[in-house]
Design a protein around this motif. Structure first.
Motif, short mmCIF file in Angstrom:
data_model
loop_
_atom_site.label_atom_id
_atom_site.label_comp_id
_atom_site.label_asym_id
_atom_site.label_seq_id
_atom_site.Cartn_x
_atom_site.Cartn_y
_atom_site.Cartn_z
N UNK A 251 0.90 -0.85 -0.75
CA UNK A 251 0.19 -0.14 0.03
C UNK A 251 0.76 1.10 -0.16
N UNK A 252 0.68 2.07 -1.34
CA UNK A 252 1.80 3.60 -1.45
C UNK A 252 0.77 4.33 -1.09
N UNK A 253 1.28 4.92 0.32
CA UNK A 253 0.20 6.32 0.08
C UNK A 253 0.80 7.77 0.07
N UNK A 254 0.34 8.81 -0.26
CA UNK A 254 1.07 10.19 -0.57
C UNK A 254 1.23 10.55 0.53
N UNK A 255 2.13 11.36 1.10
CA UNK A 255 2.45 12.04 2.19
C UNK A 255 2.43 13.13 2.35
N UNK A 256 2.96 14.07 0.78
CA UNK A 256 3.24 15.07 0.78
C UNK A 256 2.09 16.36 1.90
N UNK A 257 1.16 16.13 1.85
CA UNK A 257 -0.11 16.45 2.27
C UNK A 257 -0.09 17.56 3.45
N UNK A 258 0.75 16.50 4.39
CA UNK A 258 0.92 16.86 5.79
C UNK A 258 2.56 17.39 5.85
N UNK A 259 3.13 17.64 4.95
CA UNK A 259 4.52 18.40 4.34
C UNK A 259 4.00 20.29 4.23
N UNK A 260 2.88 20.02 3.55
CA UNK A 260 2.47 20.89 3.06
C UNK A 260 1.44 21.65 4.61
N UNK A 261 0.69 20.58 5.54
CA UNK A 261 0.37 21.29 6.33
C UNK A 261 1.43 21.92 6.99
N UNK A 262 2.40 21.33 7.73
CA UNK A 262 3.65 21.63 7.96
C UNK A 262 4.30 22.93 7.80
N UNK A 263 3.80 23.20 6.07
CA UNK A 263 4.34 24.23 6.57
C UNK A 263 3.96 25.48 5.85
N UNK A 264 2.23 25.61 6.32
CA UNK A 264 1.80 26.37 5.68
C UNK A 264 1.90 27.06 7.72
N UNK A 265 1.80 25.28 8.43
CA UNK A 265 1.61 25.93 9.93
C UNK A 265 3.35 26.93 10.34
N UNK A 266 4.34 26.58 9.70
CA UNK A 266 5.31 27.99 10.36
C UNK A 266 5.25 28.67 9.13
N UNK A 267 4.99 29.14 8.63
CA UNK A 267 4.39 30.33 7.04
C UNK A 267 3.81 31.08 8.59
N UNK A 268 3.00 30.97 8.82
CA UNK A 268 1.83 31.35 9.58
C UNK A 268 2.33 31.55 10.73
#
Length: 274
Positions: free
Chosen positions: A252-269
């Motif tokens: 089972x291969x799962x894309x986890x890029x959305x977690x990094x995107x969420x982290x980036x937005x949180x850091x920018x905020x």
């Protein structure tokens, strides 16, 4: 800010996470649905009516199948096989044909409930392959005098086919007689089915008769008065005949890029807040 840029860089790289999961391989079934399309199936003691609820639950079951083949026989005064052989093309073949069965179709077929003819035709629908075979007959079971002799003829053939598991499922409220509405193109009730003497026709399922039929053909009988139990009845039937032939590991291969995107937005905020 640097951490946010690194996180956005990871999003661009589209990282994946791989896990393994057990995949159970099962022997495919042949399932032939035998659906009553007589006029009494338009009664609305089951919502939206007996026929539509039966179609909804059959469709839901088929969409969850994998590797099984399904066939479809409909019956009123006569039985008709809508598929020449069971198919595993659910979307393009089986469900498309099932959706064609509507109120106009019901009013087109001859009046009656020829269960015996339905049994015989359904048997011919199965393939000759050595696979597990299941027949699910769904009807409101309004008894007619000629039905018993027709079923007796079918019994002789069914006794020779020990490889077919038979399930008779009744639908409709057996405690209350219901009228059969007529509707216009917009779906509005314009009246009710009448006898030749202009009296309203009422329909009431007969579980005693259906149980007798099931016993005659060596099958199992269950009844659903509201339509809410059909999915459980169907699921139990499939589970009873499911045969696991092996277990394989499935990646089972799962894309986890959305977690990094969420982290980036949180850091920018956090950067702009500080």
């Amino acid at each position: 800010m640097s951490a946010a840029c690194c996180a956005l860089g990871m999003v661009v790289l589209q990282p994946k996470w791989q896990t393994t999961q057990d995949h159970y391989e099962k022997e495919g079934l042949e399932i032939v649905f035998v659906l009553d399309v007589s006029i009494s199936m338009l009664a609305e003691d089951v919502k939206p009516n007996r026929l539509q609820r039966a179609k909804m639950e059959i469709s839901r079951l088929v969409q969850g199948l994998e590797g099984d083949r399904v066939g479809l026989v409909v019956f009123a005064a006569r039985a008709f096989s809508l598929l020449p052989y069971p198919t595993n093309d659910y979307e393009r073949v089986f469900l498309r044909i099932l959706n064609m069965i509507n109120e106009n179709y019901v009013r087109f077929v001859p009046y009656g409930t020829n269960i015996g003819n339905a049994f015989i035709l359904a048997m011919d629908t199965f393939s000759k392959e050595n696979t597990k075979k299941v027949m699910i007959l769904l009807t409101d079971g309004e008894e007619q005098i000629i039905t018993r002799s027709q079923v007796a003829e079918a019994v002789k053939l069914l006794l020779e086919r020990k490889d077919i598991a038979i399930y008779v499922v009744g639908i409709g409220d057996p405690k209350k007689a219901s009228p059969i509405p007529k509707r216009d193109k917009e779906g509005n009730v314009t009246g009710y089915e009448l006898t030749e003497e202009e009296e309203t026709i009422y329909t009431k399922p007969n579980p005693v008769f259906l149980r007798e039929i099931a016993e005659m053909v060596g099958g199992t009988y269950q009844h659903d008065a509201t339509g809410n139990e059909l999915k459980h009845i169907f699921a139990q039937v499939i589970e009873r005949h499911k045969n696991i032939v092996g277990i394989k590991k499935k990646n089972i291969i799962k894309d986890v890029s959305q977690y990094f995107l969420g982290g980036a937005l949180a850091l920018l905020a956090l950067y702009f807040i500080l």
